[in-house]
Design an enzyme around this catalytic site. Structure first.
Site, PDB file in Angstrom:
ATOM      1  N   TYR A 198      14.389  16.664  -5.517  1.00 10.77           N
ATOM      2  CA  TYR A 198      13.726  15.564  -4.789  1.00 10.77           C
ATOM      3  C   TYR A 198      14.367  14.222  -5.153  1.00 10.77           C
ATOM      4  O   TYR A 198      14.713  13.445  -4.249  1.00 10.77           O
ATOM      5  CB  TYR A 198      12.220  15.578  -5.089  1.00 10.77           C
ATOM      6  CG  TYR A 198      11.481  14.351  -4.591  1.00 10.77           C
ATOM      7  CD1 TYR A 198      11.205  14.178  -3.238  1.00 10.77           C
ATOM      8  CD2 TYR A 198      11.061  13.355  -5.486  1.00 10.77           C
ATOM      9  CE1 TYR A 198      10.533  13.050  -2.785  1.00 10.77           C
ATOM     10  CE2 TYR A 198      10.382  12.234  -5.038  1.00 10.77           C
ATOM     11  CZ  TYR A 198      10.122  12.078  -3.687  1.00 10.77           C
ATOM     12  OH  TYR A 198       9.463  10.962  -3.239  1.00 10.77           O
ATOM     13  N   LYS A 202      16.314  11.377  -2.623  1.00 11.25           N
ATOM     14  CA  LYS A 202      15.983   9.945  -2.534  1.00 11.25           C
ATOM     15  C   LYS A 202      17.214   9.088  -2.877  1.00 11.25           C
ATOM     16  O   LYS A 202      17.395   7.998  -2.340  1.00 11.25           O
ATOM     17  CB  LYS A 202      14.805   9.630  -3.466  1.00 11.25           C
ATOM     18  CG  LYS A 202      13.504  10.254  -2.983  1.00 11.25           C
ATOM     19  CD  LYS A 202      13.035   9.561  -1.710  1.00 11.25           C
ATOM     20  CE  LYS A 202      11.982  10.277  -0.941  1.00 11.25           C
ATOM     21  NZ  LYS A 202      11.561   9.577   0.270  1.00 11.25           N
TER      22      LYS A 202
HETATM   23  N1  LIG Z   1       3.494   9.202  -3.729  1.00 13.12           N
HETATM   24  C1  LIG Z   1       4.447   8.728  -4.478  1.00 13.12           C
HETATM   25  O1  LIG Z   1       4.288   8.571  -5.701  1.00 13.12           O
HETATM   26  C2  LIG Z   1       5.751   8.344  -3.865  1.00 13.12           C
HETATM   27  C3  LIG Z   1       6.654   7.622  -4.650  1.00 13.12           C
HETATM   28  C4  LIG Z   1       7.864   7.248  -4.107  1.00 13.12           C
HETATM   29  C5  LIG Z   1       8.166   7.595  -2.800  1.00 13.12           C
HETATM   30  N2  LIG Z   1       7.287   8.314  -2.064  1.00 13.12           N
HETATM   31  C6  LIG Z   1       7.660   8.647  -0.692  1.00 13.12           C
HETATM   32  O2  LIG Z   1       6.623   8.222   0.166  1.00 13.12           O
HETATM   33  C7  LIG Z   1       6.679   8.952   1.382  1.00 13.12           C
HETATM   34  C8  LIG Z   1       5.279   9.352   1.775  1.00 13.12           C
HETATM   35  O3  LIG Z   1       4.794  10.259   0.828  1.00 13.12           O
HETATM   36  P1  LIG Z   1       3.303  10.253   0.275  1.00 13.12           P
HETATM   37  O4  LIG Z   1       3.386  10.008  -1.169  1.00 13.12           O
HETATM   38  O5  LIG Z   1       2.430   9.448   1.124  1.00 13.12           O
HETATM   39  O6  LIG Z   1       2.975  11.818   0.431  1.00 13.12           O
HETATM   40  P2  LIG Z   1       2.030  12.620   1.424  1.00 13.12           P
HETATM   41  O7  LIG Z   1       0.633  12.169   1.286  1.00 13.12           O
HETATM   42  O8  LIG Z   1       2.343  14.057   1.154  1.00 13.12           O
HETATM   43  O9  LIG Z   1       2.586  12.220   2.858  1.00 13.12           O
HETATM   44  C9  LIG Z   1       3.804  12.747   3.322  1.00 13.12           C
HETATM   45  C10 LIG Z   1       3.792  12.669   4.818  1.00 13.12           C
HETATM   46  O10 LIG Z   1       5.038  13.211   5.291  1.00 13.12           O
HETATM   47  C11 LIG Z   1       4.721  14.173   6.293  1.00 13.12           C
HETATM   48  N3  LIG Z   1       5.737  15.205   6.396  1.00 13.12           N
HETATM   49  C12 LIG Z   1       6.233  16.012   5.442  1.00 13.12           C
HETATM   50  N4  LIG Z   1       7.107  16.872   5.984  1.00 13.12           N
HETATM   51  C13 LIG Z   1       7.143  16.599   7.315  1.00 13.12           C
HETATM   52  C14 LIG Z   1       7.809  17.153   8.409  1.00 13.12           C
HETATM   53  N5  LIG Z   1       8.640  18.200   8.281  1.00 13.12           N
HETATM   54  N6  LIG Z   1       7.632  16.606   9.636  1.00 13.12           N
HETATM   55  C15 LIG Z   1       6.789  15.563   9.796  1.00 13.12           C
HETATM   56  N7  LIG Z   1       6.096  15.019   8.805  1.00 13.12           N
HETATM   57  C16 LIG Z   1       6.275  15.533   7.579  1.00 13.12           C
HETATM   58  C17 LIG Z   1       3.397  14.778   5.851  1.00 13.12           C
HETATM   59  O11 LIG Z   1       2.791  15.450   6.941  1.00 13.12           O
HETATM   60  P3  LIG Z   1       1.793  16.695   6.673  1.00 13.12           P
HETATM   61  O12 LIG Z   1       0.525  16.107   6.111  1.00 13.12           O
HETATM   62  O13 LIG Z   1       1.635  17.308   8.006  1.00 13.12           O
HETATM   63  O14 LIG Z   1       2.474  17.583   5.689  1.00 13.12           O
HETATM   64  C18 LIG Z   1       2.672  13.523   5.442  1.00 13.12           C
HETATM   65  O15 LIG Z   1       2.169  12.870   6.565  1.00 13.12           O
HETATM   66  C19 LIG Z   1       7.651  10.096   1.132  1.00 13.12           C
HETATM   67  O16 LIG Z   1       8.882   9.800   1.733  1.00 13.12           O
HETATM   68  C20 LIG Z   1       7.801  10.115  -0.374  1.00 13.12           C
HETATM   69  O17 LIG Z   1       9.035  10.624  -0.764  1.00 13.12           O
HETATM   70  C21 LIG Z   1       6.081   8.693  -2.571  1.00 13.12           C
END
Ligand SMILES: NC(=O)c1ccc[n+]([C@@H]2O[C@H](COP(=O)([O-])OP(=O)(O)OC[C@H]3O[C@@H](n4cnc5c(N)ncnc54)[C@H](OP(=O)(O)O)[C@@H]3O)[C@@H](O)[C@H]2O)c1
Length: 322
Positions: A198, A202
């Site tokens: 992962y 990124k």
């Molecule tokens: N949370 C953290 O600590 C953190 C830190 C740094 C960066 N990020 C980044 O923030 C972004 C959002 O993540 P989050 O933390 O909010 O996690 P999350 O709650 O799991 O949200 C991820 C979103 O991406 C969607 N997704 C995943 N695979 C997909 C696909 N094949 N097609 C369409 N949609 C898809 C999910 O849809 P479904 O619900 O349908 O699966 C969900 O809406 C990501 O890019 C992650 O890498 C997160």
């Protein structure tokens, strides 16, 4: 130390501003950071808000929640499955034909897996976080360029990156010419470096954003492309990981989803000064030497070239849409 300092002592500012008349699209906005960013844009009066989600039912539930809490009257749910390149193409075609303008695009959908999964011939994080994300970016460029010209404005395409990019040594960069992406997706190599999979997805996002901005500098390109680090936040991202240690760590260190989402709203609202930049806690930050030293710059060129070739292989001419 920088990470812990940021988590405990820096708080991204609460978003303000007025987005009336602007069309905002956020991918992965049924839950997590994307949904909370969407709620902010709705609260701040976005002219039109599109939740781009793979499950329309889940998107509809998110829309109802956002409308209930903000009173926003122009929120829509559009299907976008990032594990299906055809869906990415259909989505961008729809945006092209149905939307008058696209001012802010937050490419936020992302995935982290506990185990190797192959999607479209690549490991899933490479396919979804990297290839599909940049196919989407390329295909959105004509509409966003048109928006810039028609409305004398400068749209922004922001990618949700991660400070986790520092958690890889990027061993795959020693792969032969043209073979970094395939090495990143190679089952045995991925398994060997699984905890870095992962983070490396990124890192590749960050390298590509910098690389494409180098190829298309702000002075000659009417759309701002940037990448934002939201910090470690509570969300459903680690839904596939059940390790108690990580869950405890998150419980102590993570930000709320809403606080993390502020960084996405900031990135989408940012202008030309952020083109090709990495934003952390809503501030432009110089990436680490892994990205900026001579080897990092070499990796950036190779990754940019490989990603452009990968999207051209899916859709001939896609790279020319920048
Ligand atoms: N949370 C953290 O600590 C953190 C830190 C740094 C960066 N990020 C980044 O923030 C972004 C959002 O993540 P989050 O933390 O909010 O996690 P999350 O709650 O799991 O949200 C991820 C979103 O991406 C969607 N997704 C995943 N695979 C997909 C696909 N094949 N097609 C369409 N949609 C898809 C999910 O849809 P479904 O619900 O349908 O699966 C969900 O809406 C990501 O890019 C992650 O890498 C997160």
């Amino acid at each position: 130390m920088g990470f812990l300092y940021s988590q405990f002592f820096r708080t991204p500012p609460y978003p303000t501003g007025n987005f009336s008349g602007k069309t905002v699209i956020i991918t992965g906005s049924n839950v997590g950071l994307g949904k909370e960013a969407a709620r902010h844009y709705a609260r701040l009066g976005a002219g039109k808000l599109i939740l781009a989600v793979r499950s329309v039912d889940k998107g509809q539930a998110a829309k109802e929640d956002i409308v209930r809490t903000t009173g926003h009257q122009n929120t829509h749910v559009w299907k976008l499955d990032m594990s299906d390149y055809g869906s990415v193409q259909a989505f961008t075609k729809r945006a092209d034909t149905e939307l008058d303008r696209v001012d802010i695009f937050i490419a936020n959908a992302g995935v982290v897996r506990a185990e190797y999964h192959e999607v479209n011939g690549h490991e899933e994080a490479i396919s979804v976080n990297v290839i599909a994300t940049f196919l989407l970016m390329a295909n959105m460029m004509p509409k966003m360029r048109e928006t810039a010209a028609r409305f004398h404005t400068r749209p922004t395409f922001a990618v949700t990156g991660s400070g986790a990019y520092t958690q890889t040594t990027f061993p795959q960069r020693s792969a032969p010419n043209g073979a970094i992406l395939t090495t990143l997706s190679d089952r045995e190599t991925s398994k060997k470096y699984w905890l870095q999979q992962y983070p490396v997805s990124k890192l590749v996002q960050l390298l590509f954003v910098r690389g494409i901005a180098d190829q298309h500098p702000a002075s000659k390109f009417p759309v701002t492309i940037n990448i934002a680090n939201p910090g470690l936040c509570h969300s459903e991202l680690a839904r596939d990981m059940n390790g108690l240690g990580f869950r405890l760590f998150k419980l102590i260190v993570a930000r709320s989803t809403e606080v993390g989402s502020r960084t996405l709203v900031h990135a989408g609202a940012s202008g030309v000064e952020t083109h090709g930049k990495y934003l952390s806690d809503c501030i432009i930050e110089e990436p680490t030497a892994l990205v900026t030293d001579a080897a990092g710059q070499e990796s950036q060129k190779r990754i940019t070239d490989e990603v452009l070739k990968a999207i051209d292989a899916i859709q001939p001419g896609a790279s020319k849409k920048f």
